[in-house]
Scaffold this motif. Structure first.
Motif, PDB file in Angstrom:
ATOM      1  N   GLY A 133      51.350 -38.155 152.205  1.00 45.16           N
ATOM      2  CA  GLY A 133      52.399 -38.262 153.520  1.00 45.16           C
ATOM      3  C   GLY A 133      50.960 -38.890 154.756  1.00 45.16           C
ATOM      4  O   GLY A 133      51.809 -40.105 155.267  1.00 45.16           O
ATOM      5  N   GLY A 143      57.701 -37.760 143.368  1.00 44.75           N
ATOM      6  CA  GLY A 143      56.366 -38.185 142.907  1.00 44.75           C
ATOM      7  C   GLY A 143      55.716 -38.382 144.341  1.00 44.75           C
ATOM      8  O   GLY A 143      56.534 -38.147 145.375  1.00 44.75           O
ATOM      9  N   CYS A 189      63.141 -34.384 150.964  1.00 50.08           N
ATOM     10  CA  CYS A 189      62.807 -33.013 151.744  1.00 50.08           C
ATOM     11  C   CYS A 189      64.343 -32.970 152.525  1.00 50.08           C
ATOM     12  O   CYS A 189      63.751 -31.611 154.062  1.00 50.08           O
ATOM     13  CB  CYS A 189      62.312 -34.016 153.040  1.00 50.08           C
ATOM     14  SG  CYS A 189      60.678 -33.894 152.246  1.00 50.08           S
ATOM     15  N   CYS A 234      51.211 -35.070 144.735  1.00 52.76           N
ATOM     16  CA  CYS A 234      51.116 -36.760 144.442  1.00 52.76           C
ATOM     17  C   CYS A 234      50.863 -37.732 145.602  1.00 52.76           C
ATOM     18  O   CYS A 234      49.907 -36.988 147.264  1.00 52.76           O
ATOM     19  CB  CYS A 234      52.634 -37.099 144.675  1.00 52.76           C
ATOM     20  SG  CYS A 234      53.037 -36.162 146.453  1.00 52.76           S
TER      21      CYS A 234
END
Ligand code: SF4
Length: 356
Positions: A136, A171, A207, A347
């Motif tokens: 992210g 992932g 999410c 990830c």
């Protein structure tokens, strides 16, 4: 009117040869017909591509040599390349795979008691910006195609030299921001002429991109859905997962009710325990309230620490408090081992390490 063969040649002339994985069944059939081949050849070629994961046209030994040469002159077989790997003491293998355009993604093979689970990426990078995630932090590079997702599974299968029994889309990337490619990969993984993995053993983790949850519920296959919840307190969740701020917990709760009504399937809620952030008494109460009376399973995972982040895992004792409290409101919860804790298992960590 151009034939499939013309189109393939035309594309090849401009930007390199076309990847056979991107051809539809119709396009492949048309190409083979234009090469004077009987109809059954398409099935033979597809078996080499999707089931046997051939890396070279020379591997396709039941095709005439002249046809193999003609195909090699017009098409490629993708060419995913392993650029790094880490092997955990628990047997997990984490791979960094690179596609021909230079974009790389991570995937993980997790063997356990005769089974092999694979965790795949649906995007290179991710736009969601979750604060506990190395991927992210780096943002999105691009979404993957369905065959690029599929090829990750085949790479792991061939490396372990055993059948893959389940696949999780956990992932890099948000699968529901790449819905069509994700669904295409799921169908190919499920197809007996592809990887032949049962739909219930194919899990997509989101999410909570609400519009796509109902779309997913309406797909005919019994794929499994997991929601990355991580907090049932709106303020905490907004801070941890800014990418889904616009989808409130109330709306998520409601859509999950509709999902369960429609499918009859039990979703999983993923909850990475972070000390002092989402493992407090009020967070636990909110989680119990969110799940009570619904069909739900909660996976409690100790956070994988990410370099440079202040977030820390919770304690095992606290995880057991969560299990007990959820059980008291009728919700089953499991504390999951963090697989591959010694290999940058969260990830994005392997990619992040190699890009330094
Ligand atoms: S946790 Fe998943 S959705 Fe969130 S930023 Fe990382 S890859 Fe994206």
């Amino acid at each position: 009117m151009p034939t499939g063969n013309d189109r393939i040649n035309a594309e090849g002339a401009g930007e390199g040869l076309r990847d056979l994985h991107t051809l539809t069944h119709g396009e492949l059939t048309e190409l083979l017909a234009s090469l004077g081949q009987p109809k059954f050849r398409a099935k033979q070629v597809e078996e080499w591509v999707w089931s046997k994961n051939a890396r070279s046209f020379d591997d396709m030994t039941n095709l005439p040599k002249s046809l193999r040469e003609e195909l090699a002159a017009r098409l490629t077989l993708g060419g995913v390349e392993e650029v790094a790997r880490q092997v955990s003491v628990d047997g997990c293998r984490k791979y960094l795979l690179r596609f021909p355009d230079g974009v790389s993604v991570e995937c993980v093979g997790m063997p356990s008691r005769g089974k092999l689970a694979v965790c795949v990426s649906s995007q290179a990078g991710c736009p969601m910006g979750c604060s506990f995630c190395a991927t992210g932090a780096a943002g999105l590079t691009r979404s993957l195609t369905s065959s690029e997702i599929y090829e990750q599974v085949m790479h792991v299968r061939d490396d372990f030299n055993t059948r893959v029994t389940s696949v999780v889309f956990m992932g890099q990337g948000e699968p529901f921001l790449n819905y069509d490619a994700t669904l295409g990969a799921l169908r190919r993984l499920n197809d007996p002429e592809g990887a032949g993995i049962g739909a219930r053993h194919l899990t997509v983790s989101t999410c909570g991109v609400i519009p796509q949850i109902m779309r997913f519920a309406n797909e005919p296959e019994q794929f499994t859905l997991a929601i990355s919840l991580h907090s049932a307190v709106q303020r905490t969740r907004n801070a941890l997962m800014p990418g889904v701020r616009k989808y409130s917990l109330v709306n998520l709760y409601n859509v999950m009710g509709e999902y369960v009504n429609k499918t009859g399937r039990r979703p999983t809620y993923e909850y990475a325990l972070m000390g002092g952030v989402n493992d407090t008494d009020s967070e636990l109460q909110a989680l119990c309230d969110f799940c009570e009376g619904t069909l739900a399973h909660v996976n409690l995972i100790q956070l994988n620490e990410v370099e440079g982040s202040k977030l820390r895992p919770s304690t095992d004792l606290r995880a057991q408090d969560f299990v007990r409290a959820l059980a008291a409101v009728g919700v089953e919860a499991t504390v999951r081992n963090s697989r591959g804790v010694d290999i940058d298992a969260a990830c994005g960590q392997l990619k992040q390490r190699l890009s330094k």
